[in-house]
Design a protein around this motif. Structure first.
Motif, mmCIF file in Angstrom:
data_model
loop_
_atom_site.group_PDB
_atom_site.id
_atom_site.type_symbol
_atom_site.label_atom_id
_atom_site.label_comp_id
_atom_site.label_asym_id
_atom_site.label_seq_id
_atom_site.Cartn_x
_atom_site.Cartn_y
_atom_site.Cartn_z
ATOM 1 N N THR A 2 -27.300 34.293 33.612
ATOM 2 C CA THR A 2 -26.824 32.953 33.300
ATOM 3 C C THR A 2 -25.358 32.809 33.662
ATOM 4 O OG1 THR A 2 -26.077 33.521 31.086
ATOM 5 C CG2 THR A 2 -28.405 32.895 31.327
ATOM 6 N N PRO A 3 -24.853 31.573 33.687
ATOM 7 C CA PRO A 3 -23.448 31.366 34.004
ATOM 8 C C PRO A 3 -22.496 31.927 32.951
ATOM 9 C CG PRO A 3 -24.676 29.366 34.410
ATOM 10 C CD PRO A 3 -25.607 30.331 33.722
ATOM 11 N N THR A 4 -22.993 32.480 31.860
ATOM 12 C CA THR A 4 -22.106 33.041 30.853
ATOM 13 C C THR A 4 -21.883 34.532 31.043
ATOM 14 O OG1 THR A 4 -23.966 33.381 29.360
ATOM 15 C CG2 THR A 4 -22.760 31.315 29.143
ATOM 16 N N ASN A 5 -22.374 35.089 32.133
ATOM 17 C CA ASN A 5 -22.206 36.501 32.426
ATOM 18 C C ASN A 5 -20.717 36.823 32.582
ATOM 19 O OD1 ASN A 5 -22.116 39.051 33.582
ATOM 20 N ND2 ASN A 5 -23.980 38.721 34.740
ATOM 21 N N PRO A 6 -20.162 37.726 31.755
ATOM 22 C CA PRO A 6 -18.729 38.002 31.821
ATOM 23 C C PRO A 6 -18.332 39.042 32.864
ATOM 24 C CG PRO A 6 -19.707 39.231 30.036
ATOM 25 C CD PRO A 6 -20.814 38.418 30.670
ATOM 26 N N ASP A 7 -19.270 39.603 33.596
ATOM 27 C CA ASP A 7 -18.979 40.685 34.526
ATOM 28 C C ASP A 7 -18.042 40.230 35.649
ATOM 29 O OD1 ASP A 7 -20.618 42.390 33.113
ATOM 30 O OD2 ASP A 7 -22.369 41.984 34.359
ATOM 31 N N ILE A 20 -28.696 26.479 43.061
ATOM 32 C CA ILE A 20 -27.416 25.939 43.529
ATOM 33 C C ILE A 20 -26.605 25.454 42.336
ATOM 34 C CG2 ILE A 20 -26.319 24.108 44.897
ATOM 35 C CD1 ILE A 20 -28.727 24.351 46.838
ATOM 36 N N VAL A 21 -27.260 24.810 41.385
ATOM 37 C CA VAL A 21 -26.593 24.346 40.158
ATOM 38 C C VAL A 21 -26.045 25.540 39.376
ATOM 39 C CG1 VAL A 21 -26.908 23.144 37.959
ATOM 40 C CG2 VAL A 21 -27.981 22.243 40.038
ATOM 41 N N LEU A 22 -26.850 26.593 39.234
ATOM 42 C CA LEU A 22 -26.390 27.793 38.524
ATOM 43 C C LEU A 22 -25.208 28.447 39.242
ATOM 44 C CD1 LEU A 22 -29.747 29.447 37.394
ATOM 45 C CD2 LEU A 22 -28.071 28.258 35.965
ATOM 46 N N ARG A 28 -17.558 27.742 38.410
ATOM 47 C CA ARG A 28 -16.705 26.995 37.468
ATOM 48 C C ARG A 28 -16.215 27.931 36.367
ATOM 49 N NH1 ARG A 28 -19.575 22.796 36.568
ATOM 50 N NH2 ARG A 28 -18.306 21.423 37.826
ATOM 51 N N LYS A 29 -17.137 28.709 35.788
ATOM 52 C CA LYS A 29 -16.778 29.618 34.700
ATOM 53 C C LYS A 29 -15.771 30.662 35.171
ATOM 54 C CE LYS A 29 -18.775 32.867 31.383
ATOM 55 N NZ LYS A 29 -17.613 33.712 31.449
ATOM 56 N N THR A 31 -13.668 30.570 37.774
ATOM 57 C CA THR A 31 -12.359 29.994 38.105
ATOM 58 C C THR A 31 -11.610 29.605 36.833
ATOM 59 O OG1 THR A 31 -13.333 27.794 38.495
ATOM 60 C CG2 THR A 31 -12.978 29.212 40.427
ATOM 61 N N GLN A 32 -12.333 29.176 35.806
ATOM 62 C CA GLN A 32 -11.683 28.876 34.532
ATOM 63 C C GLN A 32 -11.145 30.146 33.879
ATOM 64 O OE1 GLN A 32 -14.833 26.737 32.525
ATOM 65 N NE2 GLN A 32 -14.095 24.762 33.272
ATOM 66 N N GLU A 33 -11.938 31.230 33.923
ATOM 67 C CA GLU A 33 -11.483 32.508 33.360
ATOM 68 C C GLU A 33 -10.234 33.014 34.081
ATOM 69 O OE1 GLU A 33 -14.742 35.276 33.461
ATOM 70 O OE2 GLU A 33 -15.810 34.245 31.847
ATOM 71 N N LEU A 34 -10.153 32.759 35.382
ATOM 72 C CA LEU A 34 -8.987 33.174 36.163
ATOM 73 C C LEU A 34 -7.818 32.198 36.020
ATOM 74 C CD1 LEU A 34 -10.844 34.399 39.347
ATOM 75 C CD2 LEU A 34 -9.413 35.805 37.855
ATOM 76 N N LYS A 35 -8.044 31.124 35.266
ATOM 77 C CA LYS A 35 -7.021 30.103 35.022
ATOM 78 C C LYS A 35 -6.542 29.426 36.305
ATOM 79 C CE LYS A 35 -5.536 32.143 30.644
ATOM 80 N NZ LYS A 35 -6.784 31.887 30.065
#
Length: 137
Positions: A2-7, A20-22, A28-29, A31-35
């Motif tokens: 899922t898109p919540t994978n922190p790896d 494609i949506v995933l 998005r996730k 790039t947000q984590e990388l600020k």
């Protein structure tokens, strides 16, 4: 997966429209984590959307691989879109704005290249395609 994978590295299949949506959600996730700034997030998500669509439509499906990369003090996100499709017979032509082998606008490869800092493409007829992009923070 899922898109919540922190790896910091991983892969998602690109075999259908929902994939494609995933892929977009994962980018998005990450790039947000990388600020990344909102503008840089949007550029990377847009490039990922275009390249995942190419992977599905022209490559017959494949995968999006990602890795968080470091170069000195700066961090970045590297994405690779890999397929085992027919390959690209004429790379120069494929990279021209407006050229399309299908019904698209012909902006996928060239447009994606303009949205990222680093762009590499490897392809051979009958051997598939690998497009690797990197955006640095």
């Amino acid at each position: 997966m899922t898109p919540t994978n922190p790896d910091p590295t991983g892969a998602l299949p690109v075999r259908s429209e929902p994939d494609i949506v995933l892929a977009r959600q994962m980018v998005r996730k990450l790039t947000q984590e990388l600020k990344f700034s909102l503008v840089d997030q949007t550029k990377m998500i847009t490039a990922a959307s275009e390249l995942s669509r190419n992977t599905l439509v022209y490559g017959g499906g494949g995968a999006m691989e990602w890795s968080i990369v470091q170069q000195g003090a700066r961090a970045g996100l590297r994405l690779a879109f890999v397929d085992e499709g027919p390959g690209i017979p004429d790379m120069d032509l494929a990279m021209k704005d407006g050229w399309t082998s299908g019904g698209g606008l012909g902006m996928g490869l060239s447009g994606s290249k303009r949205l990222v800092n680093d762009f590499e493409i490897e392809s051979a007829p009958g051997r598939g395609t690998r497009v690797t992009i990197t955006r640095w923070k």
